[in-house]
Write a protein that holds these residues in place. Structure first.
Motif, PDB file in Angstrom:
ATOM      1  N   ASP A  22       9.915  33.183   4.681  1.00  0.00           N
ATOM      2  CA  ASP A  22      11.336  32.842   4.786  1.00  0.00           C
ATOM      3  C   ASP A  22      11.977  32.759   3.398  1.00  0.00           C
ATOM      4  O   ASP A  22      11.362  32.287   2.442  1.00  0.00           O
ATOM      5  N   LYS A  23      13.206  33.219   3.319  1.00  0.00           N
ATOM      6  CA  LYS A  23      13.993  33.116   2.092  1.00  0.00           C
ATOM      7  C   LYS A  23      15.136  32.123   2.307  1.00  0.00           C
ATOM      8  O   LYS A  23      15.567  31.904   3.435  1.00  0.00           O
ATOM      9  N   PRO A  24      15.644  31.508   1.228  1.00  0.00           N
ATOM     10  CA  PRO A  24      16.759  30.561   1.380  1.00  0.00           C
ATOM     11  C   PRO A  24      17.961  31.185   2.077  1.00  0.00           C
ATOM     12  O   PRO A  24      18.308  32.340   1.820  1.00  0.00           O
ATOM     13  N   GLU A  25      18.589  30.426   2.954  1.00  0.00           N
ATOM     14  CA  GLU A  25      19.765  30.909   3.687  1.00  0.00           C
ATOM     15  C   GLU A  25      20.984  31.043   2.792  1.00  0.00           C
ATOM     16  O   GLU A  25      21.842  31.896   3.006  1.00  0.00           O
ATOM     17  N   TYR A  26      21.082  30.163   1.801  1.00  0.00           N
ATOM     18  CA  TYR A  26      22.272  30.122   0.953  1.00  0.00           C
ATOM     19  C   TYR A  26      21.885  30.307  -0.508  1.00  0.00           C
ATOM     20  O   TYR A  26      20.787  29.934  -0.923  1.00  0.00           O
ATOM     21  N   SER A  27      22.804  30.863  -1.278  1.00  0.00           N
ATOM     22  CA  SER A  27      22.553  31.016  -2.707  1.00  0.00           C
ATOM     23  C   SER A  27      22.364  29.638  -3.332  1.00  0.00           C
ATOM     24  O   SER A  27      22.808  28.627  -2.795  1.00  0.00           O
ATOM     25  N   THR A  28      21.711  29.604  -4.480  1.00  0.00           N
ATOM     26  CA  THR A  28      21.448  28.326  -5.144  1.00  0.00           C
ATOM     27  C   THR A  28      22.743  27.598  -5.473  1.00  0.00           C
ATOM     28  O   THR A  28      22.840  26.374  -5.317  1.00  0.00           O
ATOM     29  N   VAL A  29      23.775  28.332  -5.904  1.00  0.00           N
ATOM     30  CA  VAL A  29      25.048  27.707  -6.250  1.00  0.00           C
ATOM     31  C   VAL A  29      25.706  27.096  -5.015  1.00  0.00           C
ATOM     32  O   VAL A  29      26.169  25.952  -5.043  1.00  0.00           O
ATOM     33  N   SER A  30      25.737  27.850  -3.909  1.00  0.00           N
ATOM     34  CA  SER A  30      26.349  27.331  -2.679  1.00  0.00           C
ATOM     35  C   SER A  30      25.540  26.170  -2.121  1.00  0.00           C
ATOM     36  O   SER A  30      26.104  25.190  -1.600  1.00  0.00           O
ATOM     37  N   TRP A  31      24.221  26.280  -2.212  1.00  0.00           N
ATOM     38  CA  TRP A  31      23.343  25.186  -1.753  1.00  0.00           C
ATOM     39  C   TRP A  31      23.638  23.913  -2.522  1.00  0.00           C
ATOM     40  O   TRP A  31      23.831  22.839  -1.941  1.00  0.00           O
ATOM     41  N   PHE A  32      23.704  24.037  -3.830  1.00  0.00           N
ATOM     42  CA  PHE A  32      24.001  22.877  -4.657  1.00  0.00           C
ATOM     43  C   PHE A  32      25.386  22.324  -4.358  1.00  0.00           C
ATOM     44  O   PHE A  32      25.583  21.105  -4.264  1.00  0.00           O
ATOM     45  N   ALA A  33      26.379  23.219  -4.214  1.00  0.00           N
ATOM     46  CA  ALA A  33      27.750  22.776  -3.953  1.00  0.00           C
ATOM     47  C   ALA A  33      27.832  21.960  -2.669  1.00  0.00           C
ATOM     48  O   ALA A  33      28.507  20.927  -2.607  1.00  0.00           O
ATOM     49  N   MET A  34      27.128  22.414  -1.622  1.00  0.00           N
ATOM     50  CA  MET A  34      27.175  21.709  -0.337  1.00  0.00           C
ATOM     51  C   MET A  34      26.458  20.369  -0.394  1.00  0.00           C
ATOM     52  O   MET A  34      26.963  19.357   0.100  1.00  0.00           O
ATOM     53  N   LEU A  35      25.267  20.339  -0.987  1.00  0.00           N
ATOM     54  CA  LEU A  35      24.525  19.070  -1.017  1.00  0.00           C
ATOM     55  C   LEU A  35      25.213  18.065  -1.932  1.00  0.00           C
ATOM     56  O   LEU A  35      25.247  16.858  -1.649  1.00  0.00           O
ATOM     57  N   PHE A  36      25.812  18.547  -3.027  1.00  0.00           N
ATOM     58  CA  PHE A  36      26.484  17.643  -3.952  1.00  0.00           C
ATOM     59  C   PHE A  36      27.755  17.076  -3.330  1.00  0.00           C
ATOM     60  O   PHE A  36      28.036  15.878  -3.446  1.00  0.00           O
ATOM     61  N   GLY A  37      28.511  17.935  -2.650  1.00  0.00           N
ATOM     62  CA  GLY A  37      29.747  17.481  -2.008  1.00  0.00           C
ATOM     63  C   GLY A  37      29.489  16.463  -0.932  1.00  0.00           C
ATOM     64  O   GLY A  37      30.222  15.484  -0.771  1.00  0.00           O
ATOM     65  N   ALA A  38      28.405  16.658  -0.182  1.00  0.00           N
ATOM     66  CA  ALA A  38      28.073  15.717   0.894  1.00  0.00           C
ATOM     67  C   ALA A  38      27.499  14.422   0.331  1.00  0.00           C
ATOM     68  O   ALA A  38      27.759  13.333   0.857  1.00  0.00           O
ATOM     69  N   GLY A  39      26.710  14.520  -0.752  1.00  0.00           N
ATOM     70  CA  GLY A  39      25.972  13.361  -1.234  1.00  0.00           C
ATOM     71  C   GLY A  39      26.735  12.407  -2.119  1.00  0.00           C
ATOM     72  O   GLY A  39      26.472  11.198  -2.104  1.00  0.00           O
ATOM     73  N   MET A  40      27.681  12.887  -2.904  1.00  0.00           N
ATOM     74  CA  MET A  40      28.419  12.004  -3.806  1.00  0.00           C
ATOM     75  C   MET A  40      29.914  12.030  -3.498  1.00  0.00           C
ATOM     76  O   MET A  40      30.543  11.020  -3.278  1.00  0.00           O
TER      77      MET A  40
END
Length: 508
Positions: free
Chosen positions: A82-100
């Motif tokens: 399996d490969k990541p569903e989202y690019s690293t930048v988009s992945w980070f943007a989503m987790l950061f927006g939700a977490g902080m």
């Protein structure tokens, strides 16, 4: 079997909704008694369990780093190919927006100033020592510890969901400890209901805080009255936007808003650095990182300073409890967007990258705030930090292009609000749909409207602080659930890697 599954979904859905509404109504209609009760319980937690919060949060950091750099670090959260569903930048943007999200903007100026004018016992206020202590404390509160708390839930859920093809429910993480019967029985349902109610309380509170700051900024900048009609308009518009993006799904609406959010976030930091005291900001960043690393373990376990534990309890223990109340929601969402990443990549991505961004953020806006502190009397500074929703705009007004920063900040608050809200809407719908990663739109609509309604009612009644406190208090049992998740994760990782090793040996 299908009927039984539907009954279970509806039970978690209905009971969670009823409990959430009852708690919110108590906070709205019985504000004084509710706040008094919440404050009473919070004092007990701070007084008797500070040591436990401090020790457990440090344990999460060490546990995850050990897992990441052990033989388990190469395990993929999904199939081996399996490969990541989202690019690293988009992945980070989503987790950061939700977490902080909103919290970083809300406290970006107010918290560094708060520690600068009222530091820990033994440190002279309004001095260089106080400034360094302030930045170091912000790094600690918004650094690796909260993200470790989120990562415990996220890693467990991602592993069970994508590697073992199990349901995306927190109760499922306890299966190795309590067995399948209890996981699908009353104990498991109780954990899932508890998770849902905790998510509603924590997120609704943050929505209320975010709305207050957006409206305060609109009043401060444009003279728009900060009153009920403005609150209604802002919440209705934002509710419509975040509901629309949540219904669009993670890959479209949520991802798109998160990418925009990241661009605005970086833009505000760059503008803050260029307009603010660049040399001092860089100095704060360098010294802050050094102080953070040198004092990491002492600060992680410090219970008092000069025999006075007031600051530790009111700030650090409060923050650790607050992050714990957000762990279920953020953990579920991070798990959902992390398919295809290795355990090591997950841990380092979730814990280290957001920490580095938070460090830069507080260096910039801590520097922006402390740099102009001399323009105010100590009494004025106390008044500014006492109302954190306007502190940002008051400090920005001291700079030549402060209006530019204030406008970007309001837009960023809005996108952060939407990012957290659409993520929460999706997670709540998923938690009340037996972990379905494509939950029905009607549940998204229900939770979106309920959270908006609770946030508005809390603002009107002045009950935001009370609900925030009670959310933190009821999150206390989650501390033990997260410890059990750590044990369960080690059990399944050992068992699965041993099984895989035997298979590989048989092939050769």
């Amino acid at each position: 079997m299908k009927k039984e599954g539907n009954n279970k979904r509806n039970m978690i859905y209905i009971v969670s909704a009823v409990i959430s509404i009852v708690i919110a109504l108590w906070g709205i209609l019985g504000g004084k008694s509710f706040s008094a009760f919440a404050d009473f319980l919070m004092r007990i937690l701070k007084r008797d369990f500070s040591w436990l919060y401090l020790g457990v949060m440090l344990f999460f950091v060490l546990f995850l780093l050990i897992v990441a750099f052990s033989r388990f670090g190469k395990v993929r959260l999904g199939n081996d190919d399996d490969k990541p569903e989202y690019s690293t930048v988009s992945w980070f943007a989503m987790l950061f927006g939700a977490g902080m999200g909103v919290g970083l903007v809300f406290w970006g100026v107010a918290e560094p100033l708060s520690h600068y004018i009222a530091p820990m016992a033994g440190i002279e206020p309004l001095t260089e020592e106080a400034a360094r202590f302030s930045i170091r404390s912000c790094f600690m509160h918004w650094g690796v510890h909260p993200w470790a708390c989120y990562a415990v839930v996220g890693l467990g859920l991602a592993y069970f969901q994508f590697r073992k093809k199990e349901r995306t429910m927190v109760s499922n993480l306890l299966k190795p400890m309590i067995g399948e019967k209890h996981t699908y029985g009353i104990p498991g349902k109780a954990v899932d209901i508890f998770t849902t109610v905790l998510t509603v309380g924590g997120v609704a509170t943050s929505f209320g805080m975010g709305c207050l700051q957006i409206c305060a900024g609109l009043e401060y900048l444009f003279g728009i009255p900060n009153e009920v009609i403005t609150w209604v308009i802002v919440i209705v518009i934002l509710c419509f936007i975040y509901l629309k993006s949540a219904i669009s799904g993670v890959g479209k609406g949520i991802k798109k808003i998160s990418d925009i959010n990241l661009v605005l976030f970086v833009a505000l930091m760059v503008v803050g650095f260029l307009i603010g005291p660049g040399k001092e900001i860089l100095s704060m960043l360098v010294h802050g990182i050094g102080d953070y690393l040198v004092h990491f373990f002492p600060d992680s376990l410090r219970l008092s300073s000069n025999g006075d534990s007031t600051w530790i309890q009111n700030w650090r223990v409060f923050y650790w409890a607050w992050w714990m109340s957000w762990a279920p929601f953020v953990g579920v969402f991070i798990a959902r967007i992390s398919k295809g990443r290795t355990v090591r990549e997950f841990v380092l991505g979730v814990m280290i990258v957001p920490m580095l961004v938070s460090v830069i953020w507080f260096s910039v806006f801590g520097g922006v705030g402390i740099n102009v502190a001399d323009a105010f009397t100590p009494e004025q500074l106390q008044q500014i930090v006492a109302v954190p929703e306007t502190a940002l705009f008051i400090i920005f007004s001291q700079y030549k292009f402060g209006i530019v920063m204030s406008i970007i900040a309001i837009v960023l608050l809005t996108t952060f609000f939407i990012t957290s809200a659409n993520s929460a809407t999706y997670v709540l719908a998923m938690l009340t749909s037996d972990g379905d990663i494509d939950p029905p739109d009607r549940k998204k609509v229900f939770w979106a409207i309920l959270m908006a309604a609770i946030a508005f009612a809390l603002i009107v009644s002045g009950g935001v602080t009370g609900i925030q406190t009670i959310s933190i208090v009821i999150a206390f049992p989650y501390l033990f659930i997260l410890l059990l998740v750590c044990v369960s994760l080690i059990i399944v990782l050992k068992k699965d890697t041993a099984k895989q090793k035997r298979k590989d040996e048989q092939k050769t």
